[in-house]
Design a protein around this motif. Structure first.
Motif, PDB file in Angstrom:
ATOM      1  N   PRO A  53       0.833  -1.208   0.000  1.00 49.94           N
ATOM      2  CA  PRO A  53       0.000   0.000   0.000  1.00 49.94           C
ATOM      3  C   PRO A  53       0.868   1.258   0.000  1.00 49.94           C
ATOM      4  N   ALA A  54       0.405   2.285  -0.656  1.00 45.95           N
ATOM      5  CA  ALA A  54       1.179   3.519  -0.816  1.00 45.95           C
ATOM      6  C   ALA A  54       1.589   4.137   0.518  1.00 45.95           C
ATOM      7  N   SER A  55       0.814   3.930   1.571  1.00 45.59           N
ATOM      8  CA  SER A  55       1.111   4.549   2.861  1.00 45.59           C
ATOM      9  C   SER A  55       2.203   3.815   3.649  1.00 45.59           C
ATOM     10  N   VAL A  56       2.669   2.681   3.124  1.00 46.14           N
ATOM     11  CA  VAL A  56       3.634   1.847   3.853  1.00 46.14           C
ATOM     12  C   VAL A  56       5.009   1.958   3.206  1.00 46.14           C
ATOM     13  N   PRO A  57       6.026   2.344   4.010  1.00 53.26           N
ATOM     14  CA  PRO A  57       7.372   2.405   3.440  1.00 53.26           C
ATOM     15  C   PRO A  57       7.928   0.990   3.241  1.00 53.26           C
ATOM     16  N   ALA A  58       8.452   0.736   2.060  1.00 53.12           N
ATOM     17  CA  ALA A  58       9.050  -0.574   1.780  1.00 53.12           C
ATOM     18  C   ALA A  58       9.927  -0.467   0.550  1.00 53.12           C
ATOM     19  N   ARG A  59      10.936  -1.307   0.512  1.00 51.77           N
ATOM     20  CA  ARG A  59      11.769  -1.383  -0.685  1.00 51.77           C
ATOM     21  C   ARG A  59      11.043  -2.231  -1.715  1.00 51.77           C
ATOM     22  N   GLY A  60      11.038  -1.781  -2.918  1.00 50.03           N
ATOM     23  CA  GLY A  60      10.351  -2.534  -3.968  1.00 50.03           C
ATOM     24  C   GLY A  60       8.858  -2.278  -3.891  1.00 50.03           C
ATOM     25  N   GLY A  61       8.158  -2.781  -4.852  1.00 55.47           N
ATOM     26  CA  GLY A  61       6.735  -2.509  -4.923  1.00 55.47           C
ATOM     27  C   GLY A  61       5.852  -3.598  -4.369  1.00 55.47           C
ATOM     28  N   THR A  62       6.448  -4.739  -3.957  1.00 51.69           N
ATOM     29  CA  THR A  62       5.621  -5.839  -3.455  1.00 51.69           C
ATOM     30  C   THR A  62       6.076  -6.265  -2.059  1.00 51.69           C
ATOM     31  N   VAL A  63       5.160  -6.887  -1.342  1.00 50.99           N
ATOM     32  CA  VAL A  63       5.475  -7.400  -0.012  1.00 50.99           C
ATOM     33  C   VAL A  63       6.457  -8.558  -0.188  1.00 50.99           C
ATOM     34  N   PRO A  64       7.582  -8.530   0.538  1.00 48.89           N
ATOM     35  CA  PRO A  64       8.577  -9.594   0.372  1.00 48.89           C
ATOM     36  C   PRO A  64       8.106 -10.929   0.942  1.00 48.89           C
ATOM     37  N   PRO A  65       8.677 -12.024   0.472  1.00 49.77           N
ATOM     38  CA  PRO A  65       8.344 -13.337   1.037  1.00 49.77           C
ATOM     39  C   PRO A  65       8.592 -13.343   2.549  1.00 49.77           C
ATOM     40  N   GLY A  66       7.732 -14.055   3.280  1.00 47.26           N
ATOM     41  CA  GLY A  66       7.899 -14.160   4.721  1.00 47.26           C
ATOM     42  C   GLY A  66       7.454 -12.937   5.504  1.00 47.26           C
ATOM     43  N   HIS A  67       6.711 -12.032   4.856  1.00 50.64           N
ATOM     44  CA  HIS A  67       6.239 -10.808   5.502  1.00 50.64           C
ATOM     45  C   HIS A  67       4.784 -10.551   5.146  1.00 50.64           C
ATOM     46  N   LEU A  68       4.142  -9.660   5.905  1.00 57.98           N
ATOM     47  CA  LEU A  68       2.808  -9.186   5.571  1.00 57.98           C
ATOM     48  C   LEU A  68       2.688  -7.749   6.028  1.00 57.98           C
ATOM     49  N   TRP A  87       6.241   0.369  11.024  1.00 56.61           N
ATOM     50  CA  TRP A  87       7.141  -0.780  11.088  1.00 56.61           C
ATOM     51  C   TRP A  87       7.608  -1.271   9.725  1.00 56.61           C
ATOM     52  N   GLY A  88       6.832  -0.978   8.667  1.00 55.78           N
ATOM     53  CA  GLY A  88       7.077  -1.611   7.379  1.00 55.78           C
ATOM     54  C   GLY A  88       6.455  -3.002   7.398  1.00 55.78           C
ATOM     55  N   PRO A  89       6.709  -3.820   6.391  1.00 53.48           N
ATOM     56  CA  PRO A  89       6.174  -5.188   6.397  1.00 53.48           C
ATOM     57  C   PRO A  89       6.662  -5.951   7.624  1.00 53.48           C
ATOM     58  N   VAL A  90       5.769  -6.744   8.207  1.00 49.95           N
ATOM     59  CA  VAL A  90       6.033  -7.459   9.453  1.00 49.95           C
ATOM     60  C   VAL A  90       6.406  -8.910   9.133  1.00 49.95           C
ATOM     61  N   PRO A  91       7.430  -9.465   9.788  1.00 50.19           N
ATOM     62  CA  PRO A  91       7.761 -10.880   9.570  1.00 50.19           C
ATOM     63  C   PRO A  91       6.579 -11.773   9.932  1.00 50.19           C
ATOM     64  N   ASP A  92       6.291 -12.739   9.075  1.00 52.14           N
ATOM     65  CA  ASP A  92       5.104 -13.574   9.313  1.00 52.14           C
ATOM     66  C   ASP A  92       5.268 -14.555  10.467  1.00 52.14           C
ATOM     67  N   ASP A  93       6.477 -14.693  11.007  1.00 51.56           N
ATOM     68  CA  ASP A  93       6.641 -15.582  12.162  1.00 51.56           C
ATOM     69  C   ASP A  93       6.105 -14.961  13.452  1.00 51.56           C
ATOM     70  N   ARG A  94       5.650 -13.730  13.383  1.00 49.62           N
ATOM     71  CA  ARG A  94       5.042 -13.078  14.552  1.00 49.62           C
ATOM     72  C   ARG A  94       3.538 -13.336  14.655  1.00 49.62           C
ATOM     73  N   VAL A  95       2.967 -13.982  13.672  1.00 49.06           N
ATOM     74  CA  VAL A  95       1.518 -14.215  13.655  1.00 49.06           C
ATOM     75  C   VAL A  95       1.135 -15.249  14.707  1.00 49.06           C
ATOM     76  N   LEU A  96       0.187 -14.865  15.580  1.00 51.27           N
ATOM     77  CA  LEU A  96      -0.402 -15.811  16.527  1.00 51.27           C
ATOM     78  C   LEU A  96      -1.605 -16.486  15.881  1.00 51.27           C
ATOM     79  N   SER A 139       2.065  -1.109  10.080  1.00 55.26           N
ATOM     80  CA  SER A 139       3.087  -1.244   9.037  1.00 55.26           C
ATOM     81  C   SER A 139       3.489   0.092   8.414  1.00 55.26           C
ATOM     82  N   ARG A 140       2.686   1.129   8.624  1.00 57.01           N
ATOM     83  CA  ARG A 140       3.101   2.458   8.151  1.00 57.01           C
ATOM     84  C   ARG A 140       4.319   2.930   8.928  1.00 57.01           C
TER      85      ARG A 140
END
Length: 155
Positions: free
Chosen positions: A100-115, A131-140, A128-129
């Motif tokens: 999403p445009a409001s989220v800082p990230a490198r590249g235009g897509t969410v990287p593998p292993g993140h959300l 933190w940026g994309p969050v590692p998916d290993d944090r999901v409960l 995420s605005r």
């Protein structure tokens, strides 16, 4: 005949125990802290969460994640006195989705292993605005429903 009755009684006794063990490993209650998910959830609500791996999440799901580094939540720590162990946010993008445009990230897509997760109440949400994309290993897990609310106390 007696053996059949004993077997049936054993199965009848084991079934509720198995259900209880499954629920204990699969379901958890989490308190909502803060106002970032209003109007869907309010501060003090208790939600029922089904433990699921990140790969089972879909865009639009409300997910519970292990808290990010406390430095990212210093404003909440000042207001609340502590940082909650869990954060409740809506999934906005999954690996391979456009960021999403409001989220800082490198590249235009969410990287593998993140959300990417966002609060519904963007004016009062650290997500995420920041933190940026969050590692998916944090999901409960994913929120199934509200259990209690300070506005509607449980009986």
């Amino acid at each position: 005949m007696t053996a059949v009755l004993l077997a049936a009684a054993g199965i009848a006794a084991a079934a509720p125990l198995a259900l209880l063990l499954w629920a204990n490993r699969t379901l958890v209650a989490v308190d909502v802290v803060g106002h970032s998910m209003e109007p869907a959830f309010h501060h003090g609500d208790r939600v029922l969460v089904r433990r699921v791996p990140a790969k089972r999440l879909r865009v639009g799901d409300v997910a519970v994640l292990g808290r990010p580094d406390t430095g990212d939540l210093r404003d909440l720590a000042l207001i609340m006195g502590s940082v909650p162990p869990w954060v409740v946010k809506r999934v906005a993008a999954l690996p391979g989705d456009p960021v999403p445009a409001s989220v800082p990230a490198r590249g235009g897509t969410v990287p593998p292993g993140h959300l990417v997760v966002l609060g519904d109440n963007t004016g009062h949400s650290t997500d995420s605005r920041v933190w940026g994309p969050v590692p998916d290993d944090r999901v409960l897990g994913v929120v199934l429903r509200r259990m209690t609310s300070p506005r509607t106390p449980a009986a």
